[in-house]
Design a protein around this motif. Structure first.
Motif, mmCIF file in Angstrom:
data_model
loop_
_atom_site.group_PDB
_atom_site.id
_atom_site.type_symbol
_atom_site.label_atom_id
_atom_site.label_comp_id
_atom_site.label_asym_id
_atom_site.label_seq_id
_atom_site.Cartn_x
_atom_site.Cartn_y
_atom_site.Cartn_z
ATOM 1 N N ALA A 1 0.828 -1.204 0.000
ATOM 2 C CA ALA A 1 0.000 0.000 0.000
ATOM 3 C C ALA A 1 0.861 1.252 0.000
ATOM 4 C CB ALA A 1 -0.940 -0.002 1.212
ATOM 5 N N THR A 2 1.914 1.255 0.810
ATOM 6 C CA THR A 2 2.828 2.402 0.865
ATOM 7 C C THR A 2 3.432 2.665 -0.513
ATOM 8 O OG1 THR A 2 3.347 1.938 3.179
ATOM 9 C CG2 THR A 2 4.877 3.347 1.967
ATOM 10 N N HIS A 3 3.834 1.588 -1.180
ATOM 11 C CA HIS A 3 4.423 1.710 -2.520
ATOM 12 C C HIS A 3 3.387 2.225 -3.520
ATOM 13 C CE1 HIS A 3 7.156 1.032 -5.796
ATOM 14 N NE2 HIS A 3 6.355 0.129 -6.364
ATOM 15 N N ALA A 4 2.145 1.738 -3.428
ATOM 16 C CA ALA A 4 1.093 2.177 -4.344
ATOM 17 C C ALA A 4 0.798 3.661 -4.166
ATOM 18 C CB ALA A 4 -0.174 1.350 -4.114
ATOM 19 N N VAL A 5 0.759 4.119 -2.916
ATOM 20 C CA VAL A 5 0.516 5.540 -2.644
ATOM 21 C C VAL A 5 1.595 6.392 -3.294
ATOM 22 C CG1 VAL A 5 0.485 7.281 -0.831
ATOM 23 C CG2 VAL A 5 -0.800 5.157 -0.529
ATOM 24 N N ALA A 6 2.863 5.947 -3.190
ATOM 25 C CA ALA A 6 3.979 6.689 -3.780
ATOM 26 C C ALA A 6 3.904 6.678 -5.301
ATOM 27 C CB ALA A 6 5.300 6.099 -3.301
ATOM 28 N N GLN A 7 3.540 5.550 -5.893
ATOM 29 C CA GLN A 7 3.431 5.458 -7.347
ATOM 30 C C GLN A 7 2.349 6.388 -7.889
ATOM 31 O OE1 GLN A 7 3.173 0.943 -7.458
ATOM 32 N NE2 GLN A 7 4.315 1.315 -9.343
ATOM 33 N N VAL A 8 1.214 6.403 -7.203
ATOM 34 C CA VAL A 8 0.111 7.253 -7.633
ATOM 35 C C VAL A 8 0.489 8.723 -7.524
ATOM 36 C CG1 VAL A 8 -2.226 8.014 -7.017
ATOM 37 C CG2 VAL A 8 -1.698 5.572 -7.170
ATOM 38 N N ALA A 9 1.195 9.073 -6.456
ATOM 39 C CA ALA A 9 1.622 10.459 -6.256
ATOM 40 C C ALA A 9 2.623 10.896 -7.318
ATOM 41 C CB ALA A 9 2.231 10.615 -4.870
ATOM 42 N N LEU B 1 -1.593 -1.026 -10.920
ATOM 43 C CA LEU B 1 -1.035 -1.400 -9.612
ATOM 44 C C LEU B 1 -1.207 -2.887 -9.336
ATOM 45 C CD1 LEU B 1 -2.387 1.612 -7.508
ATOM 46 C CD2 LEU B 1 -0.012 1.235 -8.211
ATOM 47 N N GLY B 2 -1.713 -3.622 -10.301
ATOM 48 C CA GLY B 2 -1.872 -5.059 -10.144
ATOM 49 C C GLY B 2 -3.126 -5.459 -9.396
ATOM 50 N N ASN B 3 -4.136 -4.588 -9.399
ATOM 51 C CA ASN B 3 -5.367 -4.876 -8.677
ATOM 52 C C ASN B 3 -6.552 -4.664 -9.611
ATOM 53 O OD1 ASN B 3 -7.207 -5.291 -6.427
ATOM 54 N ND2 ASN B 3 -5.538 -4.605 -5.087
ATOM 55 N N ARG B 4 -7.752 -4.802 -9.074
ATOM 56 C CA ARG B 4 -8.964 -4.642 -9.881
ATOM 57 C C ARG B 4 -10.044 -4.009 -9.028
ATOM 58 N NH1 ARG B 4 -13.352 -7.987 -10.677
ATOM 59 N NH2 ARG B 4 -12.315 -9.648 -9.487
ATOM 60 N N VAL B 5 -10.801 -3.072 -9.642
ATOM 61 C CA VAL B 5 -11.891 -2.396 -8.959
ATOM 62 C C VAL B 5 -13.168 -3.212 -9.122
ATOM 63 C CG1 VAL B 5 -13.342 -0.328 -8.929
ATOM 64 C CG2 VAL B 5 -10.868 -0.116 -9.251
ATOM 65 N N THR B 6 -13.833 -3.512 -8.007
ATOM 66 C CA THR B 6 -15.101 -4.244 -8.067
ATOM 67 C C THR B 6 -16.303 -3.331 -7.861
ATOM 68 O OG1 THR B 6 -15.003 -4.779 -5.701
ATOM 69 C CG2 THR B 6 -14.007 -6.352 -7.238
ATOM 70 N N ALA B 7 -16.093 -2.150 -7.282
ATOM 71 C CA ALA B 7 -17.173 -1.166 -7.123
ATOM 72 C C ALA B 7 -16.538 0.214 -7.075
ATOM 73 C CB ALA B 7 -17.983 -1.430 -5.855
ATOM 74 N N LEU B 8 -17.211 1.181 -7.690
ATOM 75 C CA LEU B 8 -16.647 2.534 -7.771
ATOM 76 C C LEU B 8 -17.747 3.570 -7.545
ATOM 77 C CD1 LEU B 8 -13.975 4.013 -8.335
ATOM 78 C CD2 LEU B 8 -14.603 4.084 -10.749
ATOM 79 N N HIS B 9 -17.425 4.565 -6.727
ATOM 80 C CA HIS B 9 -18.400 5.579 -6.331
ATOM 81 C C HIS B 9 -17.705 6.929 -6.308
ATOM 82 C CE1 HIS B 9 -21.920 7.160 -4.083
ATOM 83 N NE2 HIS B 9 -21.038 7.864 -3.396
ATOM 84 N N ARG B 10 -18.263 7.941 -7.002
ATOM 85 C CA ARG B 10 -17.678 9.284 -6.965
ATOM 86 C C ARG B 10 -18.313 10.076 -5.824
ATOM 87 N NH1 ARG B 10 -16.983 12.326 -12.472
ATOM 88 N NH2 ARG B 10 -19.235 12.706 -12.399
ATOM 89 N N GLU B 11 -17.452 10.570 -4.937
ATOM 90 C CA GLU B 11 -17.916 11.277 -3.752
ATOM 91 C C GLU B 11 -17.950 12.785 -3.929
ATOM 92 O OE1 GLU B 11 -15.354 10.034 -0.581
ATOM 93 O OE2 GLU B 11 -16.580 8.250 -0.174
ATOM 94 N N ALA B 12 -17.042 13.324 -4.746
ATOM 95 C CA ALA B 12 -16.938 14.779 -4.832
ATOM 96 C C ALA B 12 -16.289 15.191 -6.136
ATOM 97 C CB ALA B 12 -16.141 15.330 -3.658
ATOM 98 N N ILE B 13 -16.578 16.433 -6.542
ATOM 99 C CA ILE B 13 -15.879 17.105 -7.636
ATOM 100 C C ILE B 13 -15.407 18.433 -7.077
ATOM 101 C CG2 ILE B 13 -16.061 18.117 -9.939
ATOM 102 C CD1 ILE B 13 -18.321 16.171 -10.523
#
Length: 234
Positions: free
Chosen positions: A145-153, A197-209
């Protein structure tokens, strides 16, 4: 204002269909049937009636919809209901989604007929972050998770794209619950980012713009008009 333009702005009729309605004698102006599309009217003073309904100009509209599953952000009718089909307002076809959500994505969808306001939100130069809550197929925790956060940033290279994504913010709220704030709107971007990141989204929800969050009182499929203060956020 020309009568045919007035009809096109106050009814579902296009300019060409408005001219047909006029030619067919369907329109009355101050009690008299009028067939000339070029007749000029005063919208605040003249009474125009079509299909026994008095018409009035509609001002700019700004709506917030809690988009449910299996609803499309499209103008054409297809396999699913459209977002505009959930809105009980006049001339609904004039409303456009401010950015799109996939048919299997829920959450905040803004709708408007103000093109300039829409552009201020969607233009990349304004960089209004869109915040998504994603449920992941595989746990993402610890050093991964730490590595994923850094990659996304830093920015991710997505399959098929020449340029990496803009820096984004990933926050984990559990092994399979993630919040992602992005400033872009690439095709299926959130799903593709987690795929990178080697994962898959099973549900997605937009909270804000940007600074505007989905109203917690809106159930899926419900909508409301934005307040003046909310409109002024963009």
């Amino acid at each position: 204002m020309r009568l045919d333009r007035f009809l096109s702005e106050t009814t579902p009729l296009t300019r060409s269909l408005a001219k047909r309605a006029l030619k067919a004698g369907e329109v009355r102006l101050n009690g008299e049937r009028v067939k000339q599309p070029a007749v000029h009217i005063r919208p605040d003073d003249d009474l125009v009636i079509w299909q026994d309904e008095p018409l009035a100009l509609i001002g700019k509209r700004y709506l917030m919809l809690h988009k449910p599953l299996e609803v499309e952000c499209t103008a054409r009718r297809g396999l699913y209901r459209r977002a505009v089909d959930l809105l009980d307002v006049p001339a609904v076809e004039r409303l456009q989604p401010v950015g799109r959500l996939d048919v299997d994505t829920t959450g905040l969808l803004l709708m408007t007929d103000d093109g300039q306001w829409l552009h201020r939100i969607t233009s990349p130069k304004h960089r209004h972050d869109k915040v998504y809550r994603a449920t992941l197929a595989e746990p993402l925790e610890g050093s991964a998770a730490t590595h994923a956060v850094a990659q996304v940033a830093e920015g991710l290279r997505l399959d098929g794209d020449d340029m990496p994504t803009h820096p984004a913010t990933l926050t984990m709220h559990g092994p399979r619950e993630a919040k992602l704030a992005i400033s872009e709107g690439r095709y299926h971007q959130v799903k593709r980012m987690f795929g990178a990141l080697g994962n898959r989204v099973t549900a997605l929800h937009r909270e804000a713009i940007g600074p505007l969050a989905l109203d917690a009182d809106l159930a899926p499929g419900e909508w409301r008009a934005l307040t003046d203060d909310e409109i002024a956020l963009f």
